[in-house]
Design a protein around this motif. Structure first.
Motif, PDB file in Angstrom:
ATOM      1  N   ILE A 253       0.836  -1.207   0.000  1.00 31.01           N
ATOM      2  CA  ILE A 253       0.000   0.000   0.000  1.00 31.01           C
ATOM      3  C   ILE A 253       0.868   1.253   0.000  1.00 31.01           C
ATOM      4  CG2 ILE A 253      -1.708   1.306   1.337  1.00 31.01           C
ATOM      5  CD1 ILE A 253      -2.696  -1.532   2.330  1.00 31.01           C
TER       6      ILE A 253
ATOM      7  N   LYS B 274      -7.020  -5.751   0.542  1.00 31.87           N
ATOM      8  CA  LYS B 274      -7.992  -4.726   0.155  1.00 31.87           C
ATOM      9  C   LYS B 274      -8.619  -4.073   1.390  1.00 31.87           C
ATOM     10  CE  LYS B 274      -9.781  -4.702  -4.164  1.00 31.87           C
ATOM     11  NZ  LYS B 274     -10.899  -4.829  -5.086  1.00 31.87           N
ATOM     12  N   HIS B 275      -8.943  -4.889   2.384  1.00 26.85           N
ATOM     13  CA  HIS B 275      -9.517  -4.330   3.607  1.00 26.85           C
ATOM     14  C   HIS B 275      -8.547  -3.389   4.295  1.00 26.85           C
ATOM     15  CE1 HIS B 275     -12.472  -7.907   3.745  1.00 26.85           C
ATOM     16  NE2 HIS B 275     -13.013  -6.850   3.155  1.00 26.85           N
TER      17      HIS B 275
ATOM     18  N   ALA C 242      -6.252  -1.627   2.935  1.00 26.96           N
ATOM     19  CA  ALA C 242      -6.159  -0.365   2.191  1.00 26.96           C
ATOM     20  C   ALA C 242      -7.350   0.529   2.519  1.00 26.96           C
ATOM     21  CB  ALA C 242      -6.082  -0.638   0.693  1.00 26.96           C
ATOM     22  N   GLN C 243      -8.523  -0.089   2.658  1.00 27.39           N
ATOM     23  CA  GLN C 243      -9.707   0.707   2.999  1.00 27.39           C
ATOM     24  C   GLN C 243      -9.585   1.287   4.401  1.00 27.39           C
ATOM     25  OE1 GLN C 243     -13.046  -1.827   2.117  1.00 27.39           O
ATOM     26  NE2 GLN C 243     -12.476  -1.807  -0.046  1.00 27.39           N
TER      27      GLN C 243
ATOM     28  N   ALA D 169      -7.440   3.029  -0.594  1.00 25.86           N
ATOM     29  CA  ALA D 169      -7.926   2.011  -1.534  1.00 25.86           C
ATOM     30  C   ALA D 169      -7.677   2.418  -2.989  1.00 25.86           C
ATOM     31  CB  ALA D 169      -9.416   1.756  -1.311  1.00 25.86           C
ATOM     32  N   ARG D 170      -7.689   3.717  -3.262  1.00 31.13           N
ATOM     33  CA  ARG D 170      -7.513   4.174  -4.639  1.00 31.13           C
ATOM     34  C   ARG D 170      -6.125   3.824  -5.196  1.00 31.13           C
ATOM     35  NH1 ARG D 170     -10.139   8.081  -7.622  1.00 31.13           N
ATOM     36  NH2 ARG D 170     -11.951   7.056  -6.726  1.00 31.13           N
TER      37      ARG D 170
ATOM     38  N   ASP E 237     -15.161  -1.356  -5.243  1.00 29.67           N
ATOM     39  CA  ASP E 237     -15.203  -0.912  -3.847  1.00 29.67           C
ATOM     40  C   ASP E 237     -14.863   0.569  -3.796  1.00 29.67           C
ATOM     41  OD1 ASP E 237     -12.431  -0.545  -3.958  1.00 29.67           O
ATOM     42  OD2 ASP E 237     -12.059  -2.600  -3.331  1.00 29.67           O
TER      43      ASP E 237
ATOM     44  N   GLY F 261     -12.247   2.057  -3.660  1.00 30.68           N
ATOM     45  CA  GLY F 261     -11.078   2.486  -4.414  1.00 30.68           C
ATOM     46  C   GLY F 261     -11.324   2.591  -5.907  1.00 30.68           C
TER      47      GLY F 261
END
Lengths: 350, 302
Positions: A206, A244-245, A247-248, A253-254, A280, A282
């Motif tokens: 990330i 992914k979680h 990053a959120q 996330a983007r 999502d 992102g």
């Protein structure tokens, strides 16, 4: 051509001398020759490389190996130095990949060692390092002010004897525009016996994605993409959703979305289909995505005349300005650029 | 060496040449380059029309903008990348030579590079390690004119696995007084014009002899390491050099010893082990020639 080889090293068996000539040129301009060597060695494909090209790959690899041992040594010295004032540095990017023995550290070269520390420890660290042989060559008051006020790092420190350049950060992104919860990131850091910290694999990815897709410079863009490709390949099947979680959770996330997209697009990274298609927070909207594709695919290349497509310069400068705007609000950016402009005009010197 | 014109370019000339193991492409439209490069590299082997693989793609070109007219400058590009600041246009030829040295010393680590000259005759291969300014280029140029084969006057390349010296036989870079001196002693020597006001003073380049150029791909096992020192007015004096001192002279004058790590150390040890090591003080070439020719006879006798 380099991208194709990084994605599928088996192509090496079919390359002609002319193709090798181009591969070496492109690989050199992208700082990827040593990585290419490593990849071919790992796949037992070096024997497929014609002699002349082979020697250029070996040369780059020898240089990278030399730097690798320098980095390992430098980090040990630094950790010892900082231990005496009770600080444990966290390595970022190239230095971390090398120190943690990641595949992304193989054939990786770097210009400086990046470390992350807590903001409240910054001045203590700076004072101590300056007492033991490190100096800053950004002596100009404005530069000093710029770094301290508006960025996430202090001016680079250089060791007087070894000439190592050290970048000390207290965040992974300039603090002005939006807050990145740095404590959350630091919570997952793993320290070894020498007191050197390494980000969790998810956070490594990330961070690298944030660095590449939010900053405005892409000189080493393809190299950074290849780093992420190698980090992605370390993930197991149930890691992808967790990544992914994460990053959120960090509100990043983007950049992760872009990293997944362009790693798959440029380097054929093995991103699972459900991760690839899932929408999502992102996911950019259709217009943003088209724009991003046009711009990023033009700059995530070896910056060599053989690889540049029409629109390269425009894409490069648009992304440069985007990077600046992401970092600084216009009210800060405009005076800063004016100042830079005025200072770039030479006065009374030949 | 072959010269090819780009069909569409206005005034650009491109040359391809093979120097030992290197294939070099040079493109330039600078007049002094067009005049002197074919002269200097004429003795080297012709290449096929356009080599498939090129080790170094070099461009020497005038800076654009106002500089074209006011105090014109030239830039050196390695495949589009400019490692140096531009130099005055008059120094285009030395810039190419120094730039090519830089390419070999910094980008190519197949061999160990010692900052040394190297000459060979009848299987006697002498390494002359010395820091800049010690007169090793002058000595190497003189020995070349005296019939020795020049390996290099600047970067002596040694293959790590075999400790074999590999020639490049480039033009010799002569500086200041040594230019006229050599021209006097060897009227047959072929030199370029003098290039003034360079960072090294006045510079001229000497064309390699046919012997040097025609065997540019034939290596040799080093037999002697001789550290030369020019001492005005002295008579020749040769003293044995202890092996550790010779070892330090070698590695202390190396461009990429640190990059080769243990292989570099092992190779330097092998070189010092198998070579006779001397230091040499001299002022007159006749005495030097006598000494060097003596080395050859010694080897034939033994």
């Amino acid at each position: 051509m380099v991208e194709a080889l990084l994605g599928n090293p088996l192509l090496a068996m079919e390359y002609s001398d002319e193709q090798w000539d181009r591969t070496i040129r492109l690989g050199r301009s992208a700082n990827l020759l040593a990585r290419l060597y490593q990849l071919l060695a790992d796949n037992d494909l070096l024997k497929a490389v014609p002699q002349k090209a082979y020697h250029h790959l070996v040369s780059a690899s020898l240089q990278a190996q030399k730097q690798r041992s320098q980095v390992q040594w430098e980090v040990k010295l630094l950790a010892k130095e900082l231990q005496s004032i009770g600080v444990r540095p966290i390595l970022l990017k190239g230095g971390a990949y090398i120190y943690a023995n990641k595949a992304a550290g193989q054939g990786r070269t770097l210009n400086d060692i990046d470390v992350l520390v807590r903001k409240e420890e910054l001045s203590k660290i700076e004072r101590h390092l300056k007492a033991v042989g490190w100096y800053s060559d950004k002596v100009d008051d404005y530069d000093q002010h710029y770094y301290r006020e508006w960025t996430h790092e202090i001016p680079p420190l250089i060791h007087y004897k070894r000439q190592t350049v050290l970048d000390i950060h207290h965040n992974i992104f300039p603090v002005l525009r939006f807050r990145i919860d740095i404590d959350r990131l630091m919570d997952q850091v793993c320290f070894d016996a020498d007191g050197v910290g390494i980000l969790h694999l998810y956070d490594m990815i990330i961070h690298s994605a944030t660095h590449l897709f939010f900053e405005g410079e892409f000189e080493n863009g393809l190299r950074d993409l290849s780093d992420m490709d190698l980090l992605f390949r370390e993930l197991k099947s149930d890691d992808w959703l967790k990544l992914k979680h994460r990053a959120q959770e960090l509100q990043l996330a983007r950049p992760l979305f872009y990293a997944l997209r362009y790693c798959r697009y440029c380097l054929s990274s093995p991103i699972p289909d459900d991760i690839w298609t899932a929408k999502d927070a992102g996911t950019p909207n259709a217009l943003q995505l088209r724009m991003a594709d046009i711009l990023f695919t033009r700059v995530l290349i070896p910056h060599h005349s053989l690889a540049k497509q029409p629109g390269y310069s425009l894409a490069k400068s648009m992304l440069y300005w985007r990077g600046h705007l992401l970092k600084m609000p216009v009210a800060v950016l405009v005076p800063h650029l004016l100042r830079k402009l005025v200072r770039s005009i030479p006065v009374g010197r030949d | 060496m072959r010269r090819l014109y780009h069909p569409d370019a206005d005034g650009d000339s491109t040359w391809y040449f093979e120097l030992g193991t290197f294939t070099v492409e040079l493109t330039s439209r600078v007049d002094t380059v067009k005049k002197w490069i074919p002269f200097l590299y004429q003795p080297f082997r012709e290449t096929v029309a356009r080599p498939a693989f090129i080790d170094f793609r070099i461009r020497v070109e005038r800076s654009a903008s106002l500089r074209r007219w006011v105090r014109p400058q030239v830039n050196f590009y390695l495949d589009g990348f400019a490692p140096f600041k531009p130099l005055p246009a008059r120094q285009a030829v030395p810039l190419f030579e120094w730039g090519l040295n830089w390419c070999i010393a910094n980008q190519y680590h197949r061999y160990l590079h010692f900052h040394a000259a190297g000459v060979e005759k009848n299987g006697v291969m002498v390494i002359l390690p010395a820091p800049p300014g010690s007169g090793k280029s002058t000595l190497a140029a003189a020995l070349m004119q005296h019939g020795w084969r020049l390996f290099s006057d600047e970067i002596l390349m040694v293959e790590p696995s075999t400790a074999r010296a590999i020639p490049i036989g480039r033009p010799v870079n002569l500086k200041n007084e040594s230019i006229d001196l050599l021209h006097q002693i060897f009227p047959q020597a072929q030199l370029t014009e003098k290039f003034y006001d360079t960072s090294k003073g006045v510079v001229a380049l000497m064309k390699p002899t046919a012997e040097t150029a025609s065997r540019a791909s034939v290596g040799a096992m080093p037999t002697h390491i001789i550290t030369p020192r020019y001492l005005p007015g002295s008579t020749l004096s040769v003293s044995a050099c202890r092996k550790p001192a010779a070892f330090m002279a070698l590695i202390g004058n190396s461009f990429n010893y640190h990059i080769h790590g243990k292989a570099g150390f092992d190779t330097a040890c092998r070189l010092v082990d198998r070579c006779d090591c001397f230091t040499l003080e001299y002022s007159r070439f006749e005495e030097v020639f006598e000494f060097f020719d003596g080395l050859c006879e010694g080897s034939r006798g033994g």
